[in-house]
Design an enzyme around this catalytic site. Structure first.
Site, PDB file in Angstrom:
ATOM      1  N   GLU A   1      27.747  15.668  80.858  1.00  0.00           N
ATOM      2  CA  GLU A   1      26.373  15.478  80.340  1.00  0.00           C
ATOM      3  C   GLU A   1      26.066  16.494  79.238  1.00  0.00           C
ATOM      4  O   GLU A   1      24.944  16.991  79.122  1.00  0.00           O
ATOM      5  CB  GLU A   1      25.341  15.522  81.473  1.00  0.00           C
TER       6      GLU A   1
HETATM    7  C1  LIG Z   1      33.788  14.190  86.481  1.00  0.00           C
HETATM    8  C2  LIG Z   1      33.405  13.629  85.161  1.00  0.00           C
HETATM    9  C3  LIG Z   1      32.413  12.642  85.097  1.00  0.00           C
HETATM   10  C4  LIG Z   1      32.057  12.102  83.860  1.00  0.00           C
HETATM   11  N1  LIG Z   1      31.165  11.064  83.805  1.00  0.00           N
HETATM   12  C5  LIG Z   1      30.961  10.422  82.612  1.00  0.00           C
HETATM   13  C6  LIG Z   1      30.194   9.216  82.537  1.00  0.00           C
HETATM   14  O1  LIG Z   1      29.666   8.733  83.538  1.00  0.00           O
HETATM   15  N2  LIG Z   1      30.084   8.590  81.347  1.00  0.00           N
HETATM   16  C7  LIG Z   1      30.652   9.088  80.212  1.00  0.00           C
HETATM   17  O2  LIG Z   1      30.512   8.482  79.158  1.00  0.00           O
HETATM   18  N3  LIG Z   1      31.365  10.251  80.240  1.00  0.00           N
HETATM   19  C8  LIG Z   1      31.539  10.909  81.409  1.00  0.00           C
HETATM   20  N4  LIG Z   1      32.309  12.051  81.455  1.00  0.00           N
HETATM   21  C9  LIG Z   1      32.795  12.635  80.222  1.00  0.00           C
HETATM   22  C10 LIG Z   1      32.141  13.966  79.888  1.00  0.00           C
HETATM   23  O3  LIG Z   1      30.838  13.755  79.437  1.00  0.00           O
HETATM   24  C11 LIG Z   1      33.070  14.668  78.886  1.00  0.00           C
HETATM   25  O4  LIG Z   1      34.087  15.245  79.647  1.00  0.00           O
HETATM   26  C12 LIG Z   1      32.375  15.693  78.055  1.00  0.00           C
HETATM   27  O5  LIG Z   1      31.535  15.057  77.147  1.00  0.00           O
HETATM   28  C13 LIG Z   1      33.370  16.547  77.279  1.00  0.00           C
HETATM   29  O6  LIG Z   1      34.301  15.764  76.618  1.00  0.00           O
HETATM   30  P1  LIG Z   1      35.861  16.077  76.781  1.00  0.00           P
HETATM   31  O7  LIG Z   1      36.142  16.327  78.196  1.00  0.00           O
HETATM   32  O8  LIG Z   1      36.643  15.039  76.088  1.00  0.00           O
HETATM   33  O9  LIG Z   1      36.046  17.462  76.040  1.00  0.00           O
HETATM   34  P2  LIG Z   1      36.292  17.747  74.445  1.00  0.00           P
HETATM   35  O10 LIG Z   1      35.267  17.033  73.690  1.00  0.00           O
HETATM   36  O11 LIG Z   1      37.725  17.413  74.186  1.00  0.00           O
HETATM   37  O12 LIG Z   1      36.053  19.265  74.418  1.00  0.00           O
HETATM   38  C14 LIG Z   1      36.968  20.216  74.966  1.00  0.00           C
HETATM   39  C15 LIG Z   1      36.329  21.582  74.861  1.00  0.00           C
HETATM   40  O13 LIG Z   1      36.015  21.881  73.495  1.00  0.00           O
HETATM   41  C16 LIG Z   1      34.617  22.131  73.350  1.00  0.00           C
HETATM   42  N5  LIG Z   1      34.171  21.575  72.077  1.00  0.00           N
HETATM   43  C17 LIG Z   1      34.290  20.292  71.652  1.00  0.00           C
HETATM   44  N6  LIG Z   1      33.741  20.166  70.428  1.00  0.00           N
HETATM   45  C18 LIG Z   1      33.270  21.379  70.084  1.00  0.00           C
HETATM   46  C19 LIG Z   1      32.593  21.890  68.932  1.00  0.00           C
HETATM   47  N7  LIG Z   1      32.270  21.130  67.905  1.00  0.00           N
HETATM   48  N8  LIG Z   1      32.236  23.190  68.936  1.00  0.00           N
HETATM   49  C20 LIG Z   1      32.541  24.003  69.977  1.00  0.00           C
HETATM   50  N9  LIG Z   1      33.180  23.578  71.079  1.00  0.00           N
HETATM   51  C21 LIG Z   1      33.537  22.276  71.132  1.00  0.00           C
HETATM   52  C22 LIG Z   1      33.969  21.461  74.542  1.00  0.00           C
HETATM   53  O14 LIG Z   1      32.730  22.069  74.881  1.00  0.00           O
HETATM   54  C23 LIG Z   1      35.012  21.670  75.626  1.00  0.00           C
HETATM   55  O15 LIG Z   1      34.876  22.951  76.162  1.00  0.00           O
HETATM   56  C24 LIG Z   1      32.670  12.599  82.684  1.00  0.00           C
HETATM   57  C25 LIG Z   1      33.636  13.610  82.770  1.00  0.00           C
HETATM   58  C26 LIG Z   1      34.027  14.098  83.991  1.00  0.00           C
HETATM   59  C27 LIG Z   1      35.123  15.130  84.029  1.00  0.00           C
END
Ligand SMILES: Cc1cc2nc3c(=O)[nH]c(=O)nc-3n(C[C@H](O)[C@H](O)[C@H](O)COP(=O)(O)OP(=O)(O)OC[C@H]3O[C@@H](n4cnc5c(N)ncnc54)[C@H](O)[C@@H]3O)c2cc1C
Length: 630
Positions: A442
């Site tokens: 979120e």
């Molecule tokens: C248990 C679980 C439930 C979820 N439920 C849903 C759901 O119901 N619906 C849905 O759509 N999604 C869902 N998600 C997805 C969740 O919202 C994403 O995991 C989250 O948005 C982060 O994306 P990512 O994991 O791909 O990380 P990435 O985007 O790959 O980021 C990796 C790291 O880099 C950091 N980062 C990325 N971009 C930047 C930037 N520009 N500047 C600084 N730091 C940055 C992030 O903060 C993170 O620490 C879920 C995820 C999990 C694990």
């Protein structure tokens, strides 16, 4: 492909995108276009960054009406009964399943339609009562909290109530209110924090009546059990003033339609019974009438849904933190080591004091933000909700971690193992596993800080950025410069004047003192923000660590305001005599953090740290990784 003219090419964004890569520009323009158009400059939190700290706007602390409270109490009573009688959180964690009878009972008492208006079959409870339910749920079972929250905070109910047509509401709200589980599908393997890069796409059929949906969504919470979900997909781009613009649309999709397939159930370190799925769409025929809001407005639907939806998670965090406090209090009184209960040892007492203070602040922030929504359904709570989410998720992780530390070895032991050897099965290790995700989903903490920074900078960006925008005509840039000069000539000197903040007279002297100090800190924050804006110009957007400090100072000031106002109201009502020292302690601890953050604005290792990280990433320091086994 649609072709359209807009009066100003980049009207959605005052930011100069001409020097960015195509990918960066597309992502930024799309996200900027999806930002809520209304100004956030009047929200309490936004004003803090402009040096306008007005505790009177939060005073008296918004109280629930007796009628609203009674409605909430009646539901919470039923919810407690179902949870206590039907659900066993440790068993849910161990089996990775929420038993169907539990889900059925929850549906029976209306727990899937808490905020859905009664005319569509829901309970129609207020946001405050919804948050109270989230506090209760968060204190009991993370898996059930996630099921209900993903369903109604981000699943179909929230965007449908906000953006649905009457026909869509009549068709879907009664179903989801009755317990048909829903979900929200935005994330994809290559699109996490940056939703503008999604690849799932929907092409209109030749007759224009349907869209053919293709693609794959990752980590869709509730996806395994959902009957209906909201899916974000690319739709054909529009050409605006000769440039192609990406379009994202939000679709309501029924999971039993041909071509929808759950290909995998994801499992995690915590929230073991999350019904989280990889969902694949192959030529799914989605009727045009299932678009939410309008074609091309999907990112706006997604971001707005998350704005209010984000309030549930901090409420659940408050619930979990309260539970940790209850466990800690009992243990720190009972456990005797080195001749005294461990709560008498200063190192443990320090953790307990921080825990109590932060829990009160957390609850105050959440209740205040919820009251804004109750007062005005269209209230702009973007900043307040983001601050609650950021602050509560991080502080809760500290609280659970401290609770584990205070329980010592027992904090690390599983509830089942504790029980098997005759002790009470206290599931702190489960809480720690479950709480870890809160700073990631979120909106991760990093993204929340960028989001808050963008909103906090907005008044300055609107005034200042057009001056530096090489894509605009010189006449426009000059006009923008004149407007900005006029504003800053008046605004800037005021940030130096020793105004005494307008603190309502009835505030307790200790709270009034903290609020005056917060008002001074708010003006200092505004000055410092202005200085770095003047120094870095539009490039400020890239100074993430610097911006994060501003965000954290603003968030602490918001927490101080909510805490003092809430404490004052409770004190005036004669509740909790110890409330003033508690709030005073919280403010003192927040000011210590604020002082450190101000100091770090000028004394830091940001540049050196960035260089070291790049060296590390390039492999120059790969010798650090020697002696390990992969
Ligand atoms: C248990 C679980 C439930 C979820 N439920 C849903 C759901 O119901 N619906 C849905 O759509 N999604 C869902 N998600 C997805 C969740 O919202 C994403 O995991 C989250 O948005 C982060 O994306 P990512 O994991 O791909 O990380 P990435 O985007 O790959 O980021 C990796 C790291 O880099 C950091 N980062 C990325 N971009 C930047 C930037 N520009 N500047 C600084 N730091 C940055 C992030 O903060 C993170 O620490 C879920 C995820 C999990 C694990």
């Amino acid at each position: 492909m649609n072709t359209e003219k807009e009066s100003v090419v980049d009207s959605a964004s005052p930011i100069d995108t001409s020097k960015m890569s195509a990918g960066q520009r597309a992502a930024l323009e799309l996200t900027e276009a999806a930002r809520d158009a209304e100004s956030s400059s009047r929200s309490f939190a936004a004003e803090i960054f402009l040096g306008r700290f007005h505790p009177a706007r939060m005073h008296p602390f918004p109280a629930q009406s007796a009628e609203d409270r009674d409605q909430g109490d009646a539901f919470l009573h039923q919810l407690s009964r179902v949870l206590r009688e039907q659900a066993n959180p440790d068993e849910i964690d161990a089996t990775g399943e929420i038993p169907q009878p539990v889900i059925d009972e929850l549906a029976k008492i209306g727990a899937f339609g808490i905020k859905i208006p009664p005319q569509y079959g829901g309970l129609g409870l207020s946001q405050t009562n919804y948050e109270r339910a989230a506090i209760l749920l968060g204190s009991f079972c993370g898996n059930i909290t996630a099921l209900l929250s993903a369903h109604q905070s981000i699943g179909v109910p929230q965007p449908l109530i906000a953006f649905g047509t009457e026909e869509q509401k009549r068709k879907y709200l009664p179903r989801v209110a009755a317990g048909e589980i829903s979900a929200f599908a935005l994330t994809e393997p290559d699109a996490g924090s940056d939703p503008a890069t999604i690849k799932t796409h929907a092409e209109p059929t030749p007759d224009g009546e349907h869209f053919l949906l293709n693609g794959e969504k990752l980590w869709c919470t509730n996806g395994v059990k959902a009957g209906v979900i909201v899916v974000m997909a690319q739709t054909p781009p529009k050409v605006v003033n000769g440039r192609e613009k990406k379009q994202i649309s939000a679709f309501i999709v029924e999971m039993d339609w041909p071509g929808v397939e759950v290909t995998h159930r994801c499992r995690f370190m915590g929230l073991k019974a999350l019904y989280n799925a990889v969902v694949r769409f192959t030529d799914v025929r989605v009727p045009r009438e299932n678009i939410l809001l309008a074609e091309g407005k999907g990112l706006r639907v997604a971001l707005t849904t998350l704005n209010t939806g984000r309030l549930t998670l901090p409420a659940a965090c408050a619930g979990l933190s309260k539970r940790c406090l209850a466990i800690t209090r009992k243990w720190a009184n009972e456990r005797v080591q080195w001749g005294a209960p461990i709560g008498k040892h200063a190192a443990i007492a320090d953790k307990i004091a921080r825990m109590s203070a932060n829990i009160f602040a957390m609850e105050s922030m959440v209740l205040f933000a919820a009251s804004l929504v109750d007062h005005d359904k269209h209230a702009d709570v973007r900043l307040e909700a983001a601050m609650c989410k950021l602050w509560a998720s991080e502080k809760t992780l500290d609280i659970v971690n401290d609770a584990v530390q205070i329980r010592g070895g027992r904090g690390f032991e599983t509830a089942a193992s504790l029980e098997a050897r005759g002790e009470k099965g206290i599931p702190l290790e489960r809480y720690l596993r479950d709480a870890r995700i809160n700073t990631i989903f979120e909106g991760s903490s990093e993204i929340m800080r960028l989001f808050i920074a963008r909103e906090a900078l907005d008044p300055h960006v609107k005034l200042g950025a057009p001056m530096f925008n090489s894509q605009l005509a010189w006449s426009k840039r000059a006009r923008a410069g004149a407007g900005a000069s006029a504003f800053y000539a008046h605004w800037y000197p005021r940030q130096w004047l020793p105004f005494s903040a307008k603190i309502p007279r009835d505030f307790h002297p200790a709270l009034a003192r903290n609020l005056r100090r917060a008002a001074r800190a708010s003006r200092r924050l505004a000055r410092a923000l202005f200085h770095v804006m003047a120094r870095f110009g539009p490039a400020i957007e890239r100074r993430q660590i610097l911006l994060a400090r501003f965000v954290d100072i603003g968030t602490e000031l918001f927490a101080i305001a909510a805490t003092c106002s809430h404490a004052q109201s409770l004190s005036m009502a004669g509740d909790h005599h110890e409330i003033i020292p508690l709030a005073d302690y919280f403010c003192g601890s927040a000011f210590l953090r604020i002082d450190q953050l101000f100091t770090a604005l000028n004394r830091n290792l940001d540049r050196a740290g960035y260089a070291l990280a790049q060296q590390t990433l390039s492999g120059e320091l790969d010798w650090l990784e020697c002696g390990i086994l992969e």
